[in-house]
Structure formats: C-alpha cells, structure tokens
Design a protein around this motif. Sequence first.
Motif, PDB file in Angstrom:
ATOM      1  N   LYS A   1      16.362 -16.784  -4.855  1.00 18.17           N
ATOM      2  CA  LYS A   1      17.218 -17.629  -4.017  1.00 18.17           C
ATOM      3  C   LYS A   1      16.509 -18.015  -2.721  1.00 18.17           C
ATOM      4  N   LEU A   2      15.774 -17.035  -2.136  1.00 18.03           N
ATOM      5  CA  LEU A   2      15.028 -17.321  -0.913  1.00 18.03           C
ATOM      6  C   LEU A   2      13.977 -18.411  -1.150  1.00 18.03           C
ATOM      7  N   LEU A   3      13.238 -18.325  -2.259  1.00 15.13           N
ATOM      8  CA  LEU A   3      12.194 -19.312  -2.536  1.00 15.13           C
ATOM      9  C   LEU A   3      12.779 -20.694  -2.827  1.00 15.13           C
ATOM     10  N   ARG A   4      13.994 -20.731  -3.375  1.00 16.32           N
ATOM     11  CA  ARG A   4      14.607 -22.025  -3.658  1.00 16.32           C
ATOM     12  C   ARG A   4      15.147 -22.702  -2.400  1.00 16.32           C
ATOM     13  N   GLN A   5      15.654 -21.891  -1.447  1.00 16.43           N
ATOM     14  CA  GLN A   5      16.319 -22.472  -0.282  1.00 16.43           C
ATOM     15  C   GLN A   5      15.419 -22.541   0.944  1.00 16.43           C
ATOM     16  N   ASN A   6      14.546 -21.587   1.134  1.00 17.13           N
ATOM     17  CA  ASN A   6      13.724 -21.562   2.335  1.00 17.13           C
ATOM     18  C   ASN A   6      12.511 -22.480   2.159  1.00 17.13           C
ATOM     19  N   LYS A   7      12.249 -23.294   3.217  1.00 21.32           N
ATOM     20  CA  LYS A   7      11.136 -24.247   3.179  1.00 21.32           C
ATOM     21  C   LYS A   7      10.089 -23.964   4.258  1.00 21.32           C
ATOM     22  N   SER A   8      10.129 -22.760   4.853  1.00 15.97           N
ATOM     23  CA  SER A   8       9.203 -22.483   5.957  1.00 15.97           C
ATOM     24  C   SER A   8       8.255 -21.328   5.678  1.00 15.97           C
ATOM     25  N   ILE A   9       8.621 -20.381   4.837  1.00 14.54           N
ATOM     26  CA  ILE A   9       7.767 -19.206   4.583  1.00 14.54           C
ATOM     27  C   ILE A   9       6.522 -19.649   3.820  1.00 14.54           C
ATOM     28  N   GLN A  10       5.350 -19.313   4.406  1.00 17.06           N
ATOM     29  CA  GLN A  10       4.078 -19.679   3.800  1.00 17.06           C
ATOM     30  C   GLN A  10       3.328 -18.482   3.217  1.00 17.06           C
ATOM     31  N   SER A  11       3.625 -17.283   3.684  1.00 13.99           N
ATOM     32  CA  SER A  11       2.953 -16.080   3.171  1.00 13.99           C
ATOM     33  C   SER A  11       4.015 -15.036   2.855  1.00 13.99           C
ATOM     34  N   LEU A  12       3.971 -14.507   1.615  1.00  8.59           N
ATOM     35  CA  LEU A  12       4.948 -13.518   1.148  1.00  8.59           C
ATOM     36  C   LEU A  12       4.205 -12.355   0.509  1.00  8.59           C
ATOM     37  N   THR A  13       4.375 -11.158   1.095  1.00  6.22           N
ATOM     38  CA  THR A  13       3.719  -9.945   0.581  1.00  6.22           C
ATOM     39  C   THR A  13       4.767  -9.075  -0.090  1.00  6.22           C
ATOM     40  N   LEU A  14       4.576  -8.826  -1.410  1.00  2.00           N
ATOM     41  CA  LEU A  14       5.522  -8.036  -2.215  1.00  2.00           C
ATOM     42  C   LEU A  14       4.800  -6.882  -2.915  1.00  2.00           C
TER      43      LEU A  14
ATOM     44  N   PHE B   1      12.694 -15.348 -10.596  1.00  4.76           N
ATOM     45  CA  PHE B   1      11.775 -15.425  -9.449  1.00  4.76           C
ATOM     46  C   PHE B   1      10.655 -16.441  -9.720  1.00  4.76           C
ATOM     47  N   CYS B   2      10.118 -16.440 -10.943  1.00 11.80           N
ATOM     48  CA  CYS B   2       9.047 -17.385 -11.286  1.00 11.80           C
ATOM     49  C   CYS B   2       9.561 -18.824 -11.304  1.00 11.80           C
ATOM     50  N   GLY B   3      10.793 -19.022 -11.798  1.00 11.29           N
ATOM     51  CA  GLY B   3      11.361 -20.365 -11.767  1.00 11.29           C
ATOM     52  C   GLY B   3      11.530 -20.897 -10.346  1.00 11.29           C
ATOM     53  N   ALA B   4      11.958 -20.002  -9.432  1.00 10.99           N
ATOM     54  CA  ALA B   4      12.061 -20.419  -8.026  1.00 10.99           C
ATOM     55  C   ALA B   4      10.690 -20.701  -7.427  1.00 10.99           C
ATOM     56  N   LEU B   5       9.693 -19.908  -7.833  1.00 12.37           N
ATOM     57  CA  LEU B   5       8.330 -20.151  -7.355  1.00 12.37           C
ATOM     58  C   LEU B   5       7.819 -21.515  -7.824  1.00 12.37           C
ATOM     59  N   ALA B   6       8.180 -21.907  -9.042  1.00 11.83           N
ATOM     60  CA  ALA B   6       7.751 -23.215  -9.549  1.00 11.83           C
ATOM     61  C   ALA B   6       8.348 -24.355  -8.730  1.00 11.83           C
ATOM     62  N   ALA B   7       9.587 -24.166  -8.230  1.00 12.04           N
ATOM     63  CA  ALA B   7      10.242 -25.231  -7.460  1.00 12.04           C
ATOM     64  C   ALA B   7       9.902 -25.193  -5.989  1.00 12.04           C
ATOM     65  N   ASN B   8       9.304 -24.085  -5.501  1.00  6.36           N
ATOM     66  CA  ASN B   8       9.001 -23.974  -4.074  1.00  6.36           C
ATOM     67  C   ASN B   8       7.797 -24.844  -3.714  1.00  6.36           C
ATOM     68  N   GLY B   9       7.871 -25.501  -2.534  1.00  2.00           N
ATOM     69  CA  GLY B   9       6.777 -26.359  -2.101  1.00  2.00           C
ATOM     70  C   GLY B   9       6.184 -25.970  -0.770  1.00  2.00           C
ATOM     71  N   ALA B  10       6.501 -24.767  -0.262  1.00  3.32           N
ATOM     72  CA  ALA B  10       6.007 -24.349   1.052  1.00  3.32           C
ATOM     73  C   ALA B  10       5.102 -23.122   0.983  1.00  3.32           C
TER      74      ALA B  10
ATOM     75  N   LEU C   1      20.914  -8.577   1.861  1.00  2.00           N
ATOM     76  CA  LEU C   1      21.452  -9.079   3.131  1.00  2.00           C
ATOM     77  C   LEU C   1      20.350  -9.702   3.993  1.00  2.00           C
ATOM     78  N   LEU C   2      19.198  -9.057   4.055  1.00  2.00           N
ATOM     79  CA  LEU C   2      18.087  -9.607   4.839  1.00  2.00           C
ATOM     80  C   LEU C   2      17.609 -10.942   4.270  1.00  2.00           C
ATOM     81  N   LEU C   3      17.462 -10.987   2.955  1.00  2.00           N
ATOM     82  CA  LEU C   3      16.958 -12.211   2.336  1.00  2.00           C
ATOM     83  C   LEU C   3      17.970 -13.338   2.415  1.00  2.00           C
ATOM     84  N   GLN C   4      19.277 -13.017   2.408  1.00  2.00           N
ATOM     85  CA  GLN C   4      20.299 -14.056   2.602  1.00  2.00           C
ATOM     86  C   GLN C   4      20.190 -14.677   3.995  1.00  2.00           C
TER      87      GLN C   4
END
Length: 638
Positions: free
Chosen positions: A108-121, A136-145, A77-80
């Motif tokens: 899904k977050l990495l594919r749709q969100n274009k503002s997050i620059q730092s992610l701690t997991l 998750f890795c496939g979304a990371l490959a497509a993320n540009g932010a 819910l938070l990530l949505q």
Amino acid sequence: MEEFRRTYSRLCKESGAEPQETVLQQMHQLPQGRLDLATQSLTVDTCRALGKLLQKEALLTELVLSDCMLSEEGAVLLLQGLCVNTIVRFLDLKGNNLRASGAEALAKLLRQNKSIQSLTLEWNSLGTWEEAFAAFCGALAANGALRQLDLRNNQISHKGAEELALALKSNTSLQQLDLRWNHIGLLGGRALVNCLPSNRTLWKLELAGNSIPGDILRAVEQAMDHNQDRQTAFRESQARAHVLSKEVRHLREEKSKQFLDLMETIDRQREEMVRSSKASAARVGQLQEALNERHSIINALKAKLQMAEAALALSEQKAQDLGELLATTEQEQRSLAQRQAKEHRLEQQEAAERESKLLRDLSAANEKNLLLQNQVDELERKVKSQQDQLFLTRQELTNTAAELKMRAVQAEERLELEKKRSRQSLEDAEHLRFKEVEHMTRHLEESERAMQERVQRLEAVRLSLEEQRLAHLEEKLRLLAQARDEAQSACLQQKQVVADAQARASQLGRQVEGLRRRLEELQQELSNKDQEKAAEVTRVRLELQEQNGRLQAELTAQEALKEKAAALERQLKVIASDHREALLDRESENASLREKLRLKQAEIARIRDEEAQRASFLQNAVLAYVQGSPLRTLSPQK
C-alpha cells in the motif's frame, strides 16, 4: 526538532499513553531532517503517534527504524502514516521481522507514496508469505519513485523471484536491488535474467548467497553492465542537455535583454527624434515665417518696381510724344523754309523783271525799289523771327529731352538702388536660411551617424549570433551531408550491383541472340536444301529416298536444336524474371534511399529557409525602423 518532540508528546497524551523517554532523547539529539530510532523498542502507541505525526510532518527526509522490534500492528500504523507523506526520501526498516501484514502495508505504501527513493528491508520475512509478497511486487511494478531497494535475508524463494521479475519488467524507476542471502535458486535466477532485457533502469543487482549458477550470475553482470553503460550515457546526455538548456536559456535571456535594450534605445531615439523633429518643425516654422516676411518685402519691392517701371514707361511715352512733336515741328519748319525759298525765288524773278522794268523806268523803279526794300526788310525780319522761334523751339526741345533723360537716370538710379536693397535683403535672408539649413543638416548628419553606428553595432551582434547559429547549422549540415554521402555510396553500390546484373543479362541476351542467329542460319540452310530438293526432284528420282533420310536426320537434329532453343528461352525467361525481381528490389531500395535523401534535403532546405526567413525578418525590421525614422522623411529636403 523541538516542535516535533512537542507534537509527539501531545499525540501520545491524546491517545492516553505516555511518550517514550528514549524516543524523546533520540529526537532531542538527532540533526534536523533525520530521525534515527534504531535499536529502540517502539510500542504500538508510539507507532500510532509517529504515524499520525508523519502524515503532517514536513521536515523529515530520513527515517531510520532498524532493529526496533516492531509488531505487525505498529508497522502497519507507521506505514499508513507514511502513505500520505510527501517529504521522506529514505526509509530503513531493517530487522523488524515484517511478515504478511507488513508486506501488504508496504505494498500500500509503494502504491500511494511518491516520495520515498530508498527502502531498506533487510532481515525481515517478506518472502515467507507468497501472496503478500506478490502484492508487494505488484505495488513495486506500479511505483515510479523508488530508486534503491534492499531485500537481503528475506527468505525469498524462486516464486518470489519470479514475482520480482514480473515487477521489474514493468518498473521504470528502480536502479539498485539487493537480493543477497535469500533462496532464489536456479529457477529464480533464470526468471530474473529473462526479465532484465525488458528493464533499462536497473544497473545494480546483487544475487550472492542464493545458490545461483555462475553463468546466470555472469549474464546478470553483463546485463547490469549494459544498463549501467546506458544509464551513464543517459546521465551524460541529460547533463549535456541540461548544460545546453542552460546555455539556450542564457542565450535567450541575453537575446531578450539585448532586444529590450534595443527597444529601449529605439524608444529613446524615437523620443529624441520626436523632440528634434518638433524643434526642427518649430525652427522650420520660424524660418517659414521669416521667409514669408521676406517674400512680402520682396512683393512690396516688386510693386514699387512695377510702379517705377510704369512711371518710366509714362515718361518714355511723354518723351516719345515730344519727339513726335519735335519731328512735326521740324517738318513744318522745312516746309516753311521750302515755301520761303520758293517765294524767294519767285520774288527774285519778279525783282529781276522789275529791275528790267526799272531799267526802263528808273523813276518808277526807284519807288518800287524802296517798296521792295521795305518788303525785303520786312521779310528778313519775318525770317529772323521765324529763325528765332525755331531756335527757341529747338532749345526747349533740348531742355525737355535733357530733363527727361535726367528723370530717367534718376528713376534708373532709384530702381538700381531698390534692386540692390532687395538683392541685399534676399542675400541676407538666403544666407541666414543657408546657415539654418546647414546647422540642421549637421545636426541631422550627426544623429544619422550615431544611428548608423548603433545599427552597425546591432548588426555586428546579429552577425555574431548568426555566425554561432550558422556554425551549429553547418555542423548539422556536415553530419547530414555525411549521412547523405553514406546513402549515396550505398546507392552507388546498389547501382553497381544492378549494373553487374544488367551486364550479365546483356551477356545472356547476346548468347540467346547468337543461338537465334544460328537457328536462322539453320533455317536458311533448310530452305536452301528444300529448294535444291525441289529442283532435283525431276532429275534425281532415285536419290529421293537417300535425300529424305538425310532430311529426316537433319529434321530430328533441328527439332533437338529447337527444343534446346526453347529450353534456353525458358531459362532466359526465368533469368529475366529473376533479373526483373532483382531490379524491382533494387529499385525499391533505391526509392527508399531516395526518399530518405529527399527527407534529409527537405530538412536541410527547411533549416535554410528558417534561417533565411529569420535573416529577412531581421533585415525587414531594421529597414522598417530606418524607413520609419524622421531621418528618412527629412533626407529628401536635405
């Protein structure tokens, strides 16, 4: 933050749940732009409310949710809610035990969100589920932010590392990746090392605690150092480009400001020139009217002068007529005197005859003498009267001539007076017009000097800008000339190699020529020997066999020499073909170098033409401005 708290409370009540007091306290205490809910146990309702709130929140840039014991549903819910958020830059989800559904939500977050620059997991379990982690890795490959990613202690295996390696090959934004304390191993380390040459943005990769050999770690460090150097150079180039763009914008603004100032100055000067031209036109009109009046006065004076000249001509005509009349009168008087003298001589002759007769006849003569005396007296009276008439006629002629002379003198005096007056009026008008023209000339010269000073200042500014531009272009020309010199040196080296090859070819040619001459000499000797043999056949029959044997031996030697010559010719052909191929290669290299040199020269010529065209445009603009000004139109009159 108060509005944020009220919105959170309202959303919780709409969903039928009470807001968490600890969350409200943290919202009240936190600074603006940052929400830190670390170590707070967040329920599913709180996560749902926060997810809805984050969809529309425009103030938060940092969201810290570390060690919040989020459930799978709450994390989703938070990530949505964060998928459509465009403000949050920093997201911390450390220690929430995210699994398969969390990894899919993160993808899904990495594919749709274009503002997050730092992610701690850190301290999650994303690597446990291979399919979810692959997504998750496939979304990371497509993320540009995303710039920084922390995946420490996520149980990532060598397969997960391979998926990460595939993602890093396509990703163009990630700069820092922390993979410490996972289970990557040798295979995963090799996969990561193999992907690093394709990635040019990642400059920090932490792999400690993954059982990776030291050589792989050193290779990773070398790749990271290389990328870090590249990033440093890229940042420096960006900073330089930014500084240069600022300078260019500043120069453009200054140029536009100077151009606007120049245009305003030109407009003001044009207005001033229009006003001055109008004033000068009005003044010229006034001067023209005054000049027309003077011309009318002069024309009147000329008419009077013509009338006086006509009167003078009439008086001269009268004087001429009187002179002619006087001449005719004098002629008549002379003729009359001549007649009278002739008559007097005749009378004297008659008197003498009569006296002789009177001597003979005294008495008759006395009477006749008295008669003659009376006649003489009468004649003397007539002569005297004629002389009186002649004297009166002369006196009248003298008086008439004096009167005519007096009238002529008076007419000349009046004419001279009128001439003086007209000349004085003309001089006054000329002096006044000269003063006006001198005043207008001084005014126009002052305005022209002011315009020339403005043009000189503008020319100085233009020259300074052109000097800066020329300095920059000279630096470019120097670099291009240096490149051209290098190309020419390489071309000269190639030419030296070609010259050496040509020297070797010429040496081989001389050798072949020597062999050919030797062969010709042998052939000449053979022909000589054949001739000797033909001459000695009739004399030496016995020695024919010996000669034939020797000739056979010589023929075999000649054939051997011919075979050697043919072999040398074949070798020469091979060498010549190799030489031609080498020459063709050298010529192709020279042609490529000439093409590069031509392109450089064309670029230099284009730059020079652009600068000359700009200078000509500026010069034409200044010339057009100077030619279009009223000073230019008034300069011929001046």
